[in-house]
Design an enzyme around this catalytic site. Sequence first.
Site, mmCIF file in Angstrom:
data_model
loop_
_atom_site.group_PDB
_atom_site.id
_atom_site.type_symbol
_atom_site.label_atom_id
_atom_site.label_comp_id
_atom_site.label_asym_id
_atom_site.label_seq_id
_atom_site.Cartn_x
_atom_site.Cartn_y
_atom_site.Cartn_z
ATOM 1 N N ALA A 32 -1.722 -4.953 -5.864
ATOM 2 C CA ALA A 32 -2.711 -4.616 -6.895
ATOM 3 C C ALA A 32 -2.048 -4.789 -8.259
ATOM 4 C CB ALA A 32 -3.276 -3.211 -6.695
ATOM 5 N N HIS A 34 -0.677 -5.781 -11.942
ATOM 6 C CA HIS A 34 -1.267 -5.780 -13.289
ATOM 7 C C HIS A 34 -0.179 -6.192 -14.279
ATOM 8 C CE1 HIS A 34 0.880 -1.998 -13.519
ATOM 9 N NE2 HIS A 34 0.189 -1.519 -12.495
ATOM 10 N N HIS A 37 3.359 -4.744 -13.909
ATOM 11 C CA HIS A 37 4.212 -5.440 -12.932
ATOM 12 C C HIS A 37 4.695 -6.766 -13.521
ATOM 13 C CE1 HIS A 37 1.603 -3.087 -10.005
ATOM 14 N NE2 HIS A 37 2.821 -2.740 -9.631
ATOM 15 N N GLN A 61 5.166 6.374 2.412
ATOM 16 C CA GLN A 61 5.342 7.139 1.185
ATOM 17 C C GLN A 61 4.053 7.833 0.745
ATOM 18 O OE1 GLN A 61 6.472 3.501 -1.234
ATOM 19 N NE2 GLN A 61 5.380 4.607 -2.834
ATOM 20 N N GLY A 146 9.373 0.271 -13.007
ATOM 21 C CA GLY A 146 8.665 0.724 -14.208
ATOM 22 C C GLY A 146 8.885 2.201 -14.465
HETATM 23 O O1 PAF Z 1 6.565 1.955 -7.269
HETATM 24 C C1 PAF Z 1 6.070 1.411 -6.265
HETATM 25 O O2 PAF Z 1 5.185 0.570 -6.354
HETATM 26 C C2 PAF Z 1 6.581 1.800 -4.884
HETATM 27 O O3 PAF Z 1 6.897 3.137 -4.834
HETATM 28 C C3 PAF Z 1 7.767 0.934 -4.407
HETATM 29 C C4 PAF Z 1 8.979 1.116 -5.280
HETATM 30 C C5 PAF Z 1 7.350 -0.522 -4.387
HETATM 31 C C6 PAF Z 1 8.145 1.338 -2.984
HETATM 32 O O4 PAF Z 1 7.089 1.164 -2.096
#
Ligand code: PAF
Length: 276
Positions: A32, A34, A37, A61, A146
Site C-alpha cells: 500500500a 505512498h 515509502h 505483527q 520511516g
Molecule cells: O513498518 C512497516 O511497514 C513494517 O512494520 C515492516 C518494518 C515492513 C515489518 O513488517
Amino acid sequence: MLIINTIAELTKTVEKVKTEGKTIGFVPTMGALHDGHLSLIKRARQENDVVFVSIFVNPVQFNNQDDLIKYPRTLESDVELIGDYADYAFAPSVEEIFPTPPTEKYHFGPVEEVMEGAARPGHFNGVGVIVRRLLDWVQPDKAYFGEKDYQQIAVIRELVRQCDIKSEIVPCPIVREPNGLAMSSRNRRLTPEQFETSANIYRILVESQQLPDVPQIKAFVESEIAKIPAFKLDYFEIADDKTLQTVHSLVDADGVMGFITVYVGEVRLIDNIRYK
Ligand code: PAF
C-alpha cells in the site's frame, strides 16, 4: 524492476549482487505504498548500487485480526509506483515466509515496553521476526525505515545490536500530506471527511511546541484532541528520544519527543513531534 516471490530466488539474486561487489539498499514495507515509502526508496537509490524493496503484509505483527484483514493490499499499483526506483521487489506469500508458525521470541527491553509495545501485545516480536529474517536474506548495507514508526526504529536498532546484524539502520523523516497528516497506508481507510479532520493531529502537535514544559503540553494536546468528536485518543506520551521512557520535564533528557496515537473511527493513526 524484477519481482521475486521466493526466498530461494531472493538469496540467489543477493548472492549475485554481492559477488559483483555492489552495495545493497533495502526498504522493507507492507505495501500500500505512498510517497513516504517512495522517499525511503529514492534515498536508498541515491546511496546504494542496488535497491531491494519487500512487500509483505506480515500477519505475525498484527495483534488485531480485523486490522490484518482490512490492511490494504495493492501490489499492482505498488509495483507501478516504485518500478523506476527499485531494482527488485520481494513479494512473497504468507506460506513462503511462514510455512510453519514462527517460534522466535525477542526481548527488546524498555524500548518495547511502552506506547505501541504496551498497546499492542506481541506486535514488536512480530516485527522482530520478519525484520530479522528479511535482513538475513537481503544482507543490505543499509536498511531504511520511516520515523513515523519511531518506536519501531528503536526496537529494530536493538534487534540489530542483539543479533549482531551488520546492516546500517537509516531513519528517514516523516512525509506528510499537504494538510499535514503523516502519510500512512492506513490513511486509505479514512473517508474524505475523516482525512480532513485527521489533519488536526499534526496541527495540535505543532501548536503544542510553543508551550513551556511537559505538563502544559500534555494538558493542551489531550484537551484539544478531546474537542474533536471524531477522535479517540489512545495515548499521548512525552518521552526521551532514545530510551522512549516518559519524561516529566523537558530538562529530563537531551532529546524529547511527543508520541500520539488517535483512533479516527476504526482507523488507528500514529504521529510524533520533537520538542527538544
Ligand atoms: O513498518 C512497516 O511497514 C513494517 O512494520 C515492516 C518494518 C515492513 C515489518 O513488517
